[in-house]
Write an enzyme that holds these catalytic residues in place. Structure first.
Site, PDB file in Angstrom:
ATOM      1  N   CYS A   1       0.841  -1.202   0.000  1.00  0.00           N
ATOM      2  CA  CYS A   1       0.000   0.000   0.000  1.00  0.00           C
ATOM      3  C   CYS A   1       0.873   1.248   0.000  1.00  0.00           C
ATOM      4  O   CYS A   1       2.100   1.163   0.050  1.00  0.00           O
ATOM      5  CB  CYS A   1      -0.934   0.010   1.210  1.00  0.00           C
ATOM      6  SG  CYS A   1      -0.060   0.192   2.783  1.00  0.00           S
TER       7      CYS A   1
ATOM      8  N   CYS B   1       3.353   1.736   2.775  1.00  0.00           N
ATOM      9  CA  CYS B   1       4.586   0.952   2.594  1.00  0.00           C
ATOM     10  C   CYS B   1       5.607   1.770   1.811  1.00  0.00           C
ATOM     11  O   CYS B   1       6.796   1.777   2.136  1.00  0.00           O
ATOM     12  CB  CYS B   1       4.295  -0.335   1.824  1.00  0.00           C
ATOM     13  SG  CYS B   1       3.182  -1.480   2.648  1.00  0.00           S
TER      14      CYS B   1
ATOM     15  N   ASP C   1      12.572  31.581 -29.249  1.00  0.00           N
ATOM     16  CA  ASP C   1      13.733  31.881 -30.076  1.00  0.00           C
ATOM     17  C   ASP C   1      13.305  31.743 -31.540  1.00  0.00           C
ATOM     18  O   ASP C   1      12.391  30.971 -31.845  1.00  0.00           O
ATOM     19  CB  ASP C   1      14.858  30.895 -29.745  1.00  0.00           C
ATOM     20  CG  ASP C   1      16.030  31.022 -30.686  1.00  0.00           C
ATOM     21  OD1 ASP C   1      16.536  32.145 -30.837  1.00  0.00           O
ATOM     22  OD2 ASP C   1      16.422  30.003 -31.295  1.00  0.00           O
TER      23      ASP C   1
ATOM     24  N   ASP D   1      16.696  26.290 -28.953  1.00  0.00           N
ATOM     25  CA  ASP D   1      17.389  25.083 -29.404  1.00  0.00           C
ATOM     26  C   ASP D   1      18.903  25.175 -29.356  1.00  0.00           C
ATOM     27  O   ASP D   1      19.586  24.180 -29.537  1.00  0.00           O
ATOM     28  CB  ASP D   1      16.962  24.738 -30.837  1.00  0.00           C
ATOM     29  CG  ASP D   1      17.580  25.696 -31.853  1.00  0.00           C
ATOM     30  OD1 ASP D   1      17.702  26.890 -31.527  1.00  0.00           O
ATOM     31  OD2 ASP D   1      17.934  25.248 -32.955  1.00  0.00           O
TER      32      ASP D   1
ATOM     33  N   ASP E   1      20.784  29.874 -26.216  1.00  0.00           N
ATOM     34  CA  ASP E   1      19.504  29.968 -25.513  1.00  0.00           C
ATOM     35  C   ASP E   1      19.586  29.421 -24.087  1.00  0.00           C
ATOM     36  O   ASP E   1      18.626  29.545 -23.323  1.00  0.00           O
ATOM     37  CB  ASP E   1      18.419  29.180 -26.268  1.00  0.00           C
ATOM     38  CG  ASP E   1      18.160  29.734 -27.657  1.00  0.00           C
ATOM     39  OD1 ASP E   1      18.164  30.970 -27.797  1.00  0.00           O
ATOM     40  OD2 ASP E   1      17.966  28.940 -28.589  1.00  0.00           O
TER      41      ASP E   1
END
Length: 740
Positions: free
Chosen positions: A21, A24, A434, A630, A634
């Site tokens: 459960c 636990c 960007d 990318d 950046d």
């Protein structure tokens, strides 16, 4: 067991065995977290995984395993990477089949017990008969409840097994006493009741609930299993004298030449060196259209070759392949916890002792105020409260929703780094984009080639000059003229920042900027000049081709806007999110791109630090800012943003910093990522609401709160069914969002 180094620590994902459960999971997490040398630990009850970061010089997986075993649980730390998944699947399949056997047997034995208990209770042999039939269900099929409860009791702890063992054990033993010594109660004016059918049905329903829960939890991790299924077991390599040899994928070395036939999976990451084919990369990008791969193109592990054959050189193997990194990223994300889960964990940690306290109070209350049947009703309330309480629903509410949400994202080419990112995304109200590589394709292409007087006789000469040029735009021009055979060029000269010149068949030719032509006193016709002026206003770069007398042609080069970018911006704006474009490009180009994509706010000529400063400006205005980019330039801005997204075809630094990676680099995936995050957070809130409501209503009903009003007492068997249903309903609600 997946692992990676992080500076001076090691981060691993280790399966946990023996948890029943949510409490636990909290206990195992606390045990590991309190070990010397452990930096961070988190246990996901839904996936039964432990994510642990530790100092290897201080603590080891074996030490962690020993500490967990002392608490009555176990860690699966088999270090044989080749057999790890298979061995773990074998253990879990065996456990699932054993559970299935127990459920079927319990149902078969419980049916006659229920029938006799309901319709033949007045028959003298009834109590003895159902008591005998119930015994194997309670003490054989349900023995694990008692074993685990005893282990917890020895450590002064309690979990869901404790509740079940107490309720079932007390109900059964009380029934045995009443069957053997009924006169003990009759002499005191009390009618002796038996609860054999209740104890029997409780075990059956709890086992059934766990079986259905395990099956549903397996469905929640479907996406991860699908990714793991993409890994090849064998591969064909070029052996001595180029002869094909089939070897296990674990034996592939960097630099090996691998042969790929039609329909085969790519086994490791590499670059094509011979041949070409279309490859299905949909499992990474979410895009269904196969991608053409030619010499020097990259291929990725797990992608599927279509009809062609080719050879490629292995460049990344084992845990360094893109697929292995995605699997690790998805697994860690699914096992991470958002802030909202912390509250549920705290409640799960104290839930079982609190429920035992409520059950005891109800029992005492009934004895004191229940009259002649106070003891029987009190015992019934005690058993029912223990049975109806369910910490599992609380423990499953968040992780199952996260597993489904992050898995769904992975299937669609959206990698989400952690659960906290999911919770933050719906709050975003400003997105900074960007330009190059995000809104645009990120590489220049020829859009126009206009000749003087429509004469195209100089194409081969142009191809010859540009094929020797080192300028970035030259590659785009050569690619555009790819099918032409280039003329041989002599006396070639590359003048940095201006252009190139060379002789073909004794005549001199030039390719370069307008200034390059002016310096060499080359004339430009009015028609070409007007065309160039028009193309410049469209933010295109002009490259001139001329002989030693006049301009022969102009080539317009531009970084094309991705087809989906305008629609992505429109969708963001429909969510009430303002889009901002930042670029290092010139004003004219920035203005044109912003106009074509529908972006209202943009800044041109931005340096990396200026992008980061702009994000801080927006944050100072109270905005929650997302940044998508990318490149390395950046990375500073991505680190400053509240929610950061990297394009998968960009730099590794950008992807490491970002909280979300879009593998296909398609901007339309950004609004999809926001939709997915909103849907996942909504599912978590629904699950937590129903888990809390279930316990808030169920426990008082079980204690008998309605008895003084209408004489209603909840049957323990019905409580067992409701408890099983509560966990199942939470998991099924999470799975429902997978289809959306």
């Amino acid at each position: 067991m997946l692992g990676q180094m992080n500076d001076m620590t090691v981060k691993k994902t280790i399966p946990v065995l023996g948890m029943g459960c949510a409490s636990c999971a909290v206990r195992v997490e606390n045990i590991v977290r309190n070990q010397a040398g452990v930096v961070h630990a988190a246990v996901n009850f839904a996936s039964t995984d432990l994510i642990v970061e530790y100092h290897p010089e201080t603590v080891s997986p074996e030490k962690l395993q020993k500490a967990v075993q002392e608490a009555g649980y176990d860690l699966f730390i088999d270090e044989t990477e080749e057999d790890f998944s298979e061995a773990l699947n074998e253990i879990r399949t065996k456990e699932f089949n054993q559970l299935k056997f127990k459920v079927i047997t319990a149902i078969i034995l419980s049916l006659p017990v229920v029938v006799v208990g309901m319709f033949f209770m007045d028959v003298p042999w009834a109590n003895g008969f159902i008591g005998i039939l119930s015994a194997p269900v309670v003490f054989y099929l349900g023995k694990d409840f008692f074993i685990h409860a005893w282990k917890q009791a020895k450590r002064r702890s309690a979990n869901m097994d404790t509740l079940v063992a107490l309720s079932v054990g007390i109900a059964y033993l009380f029934s045995v006493f009443n069957t053997l010594f009924p006169d003990f109660w009759r002499k005191r004016g009390i009618e002796p009741h038996v609860y054999f059918e209740a104890s029997c049905v409780i075990v059956t329903f709890v086992l059934l609930g766990r079986l259905l829960e395990e099956k549903a939890k397996g469905s929640a991790s479907f996406a991860l299993k699908k990714l793991m299924g993409l890994q090849s077991k064998t591969v064909t390599v070029a052996g001595e004298e180029g002869k094909p040899i089939s070897i296990p994928v674990q034996k592939v070395a960097i630099g090996d030449i691998i042969l790929v036939k039609p329909g085969e999976k790519i086994a490791v990451d590499g670059s094509v060196i011979e041949g070409s084919s279309y490859i299905d990369e949909s499992m990474f990008s979410g895009e269904p259209v196969p991608v053409l791969k030619q010499v020097s193109d990259k291929v990725w592990t797990g992608t599927i070759n279509q009809k062609g054959s080719f050879r490629f050189k292995a460049e990344k193997i084992g845990s360094h392949t893109m697929l292995a990194q995605i699997i690790r990223m998805v697994q860690e994300a699914q096992n991470s916890k958002p802030p909202v889960q912390k509250m549920a964990d705290k409640i799960a940690g104290i839930f079982v002792p609190a429920v035992m306290g409520v059950a005891l109070i109800a029992f005492v209350f009934w004895i004191g105020l229940g009259g002649a049947n106070g003891f029987s009703y009190g015992l019934l309330a005690f058993v029912t409260v223990l049975v109806v309480a369910c910490p599992c629903a609380l423990g499953l509410a968040t992780p199952t929703a996260i597993m489904v949400g992050i898995g769904k994202g992975a299937e669609r080419g959206i990698l989400i780094k952690d659960a906290e990112s999911l919770e933050l995304a719906p709050k975003v109200n400003a997105v900074v984009l960007d330009k190059t590589g995000t809104i645009t394709e990120g590489k220049p292409v020829v859009t126009d080639l206009i000749w003087l007087d429509q004469k195209e006789s100089g194409k081969n000469i142009l191809a010859g000059l540009e094929s020797r040029s080192e300028h970035p735009l030259a590659e785009a021009i050569v690619s555009y003229l790819d099918e032409l055979s280039a003329n041989s060029v002599s006396d070639f000269e590359n003048v940095a920042g201006k252009g190139v010149r060379g002789r073909v068949e004794g005549r001199q030719y030039f390719v370069g900027s307008g200034r390059w032509l002016t310096e060499n006193k080359i004339k430009v016709s009015d028609n070409l000049f007007k065309e160039a002026d028009s193309l410049k206003r469209q933010a295109k770069t002009i490259v001139w081709f001329a002989d030693d007398q006049q301009a022969l042609a102009l080539i317009a080069v531009a970084d094309q806007i991705k087809e989906s970018s305008p629609e992505a911006v429109r969708q963001l704006q429909s969510y009430g999110i303002e889009a901002y474009m930042l670029t290092g490009d010139q004003e004219l180009a920035a203005k044109e791109i912003a106009k074509k994509t529908g972006i209202n706010h943009y800044r041109s000529g931005c340096l990396p630090q200026q992008k980061a400063d702009f994000i801080k400006e927006l944050q100072d205005q109270g905005k929650v800012v997302a940044m998508i980019g990318d490149g390395i330039n950046d990375s500073t801005a991505l680190a400053c943003a509240d929610w950061s997204i990297a394009m998968g075809k960009g730099s590794d630094i950008a992807m490491d910093i970002a909280q979300v990676t879009i593998i296909s680099s398609d901007l339309i995936k950004l609004p999809e990522a926001i939709r997915l995050s909103k849907q996942t957070i909504a599912t978590i809130r629904q699950n937590l609401f129903w888990a809390f409501i279930y316990n808030l209503i169920g426990i008082p009903l079980a204690a008998g709160i309605l008895y003084p009003i209408n004489g209603f007492l909840l049957n323990p068997a019905i409580a067992g069914a409701a408890m099983a249903l509560s966990s199942l309903s939470v998991v099924m609600n999470s799975l429902r969002s997978r289809k959306g």
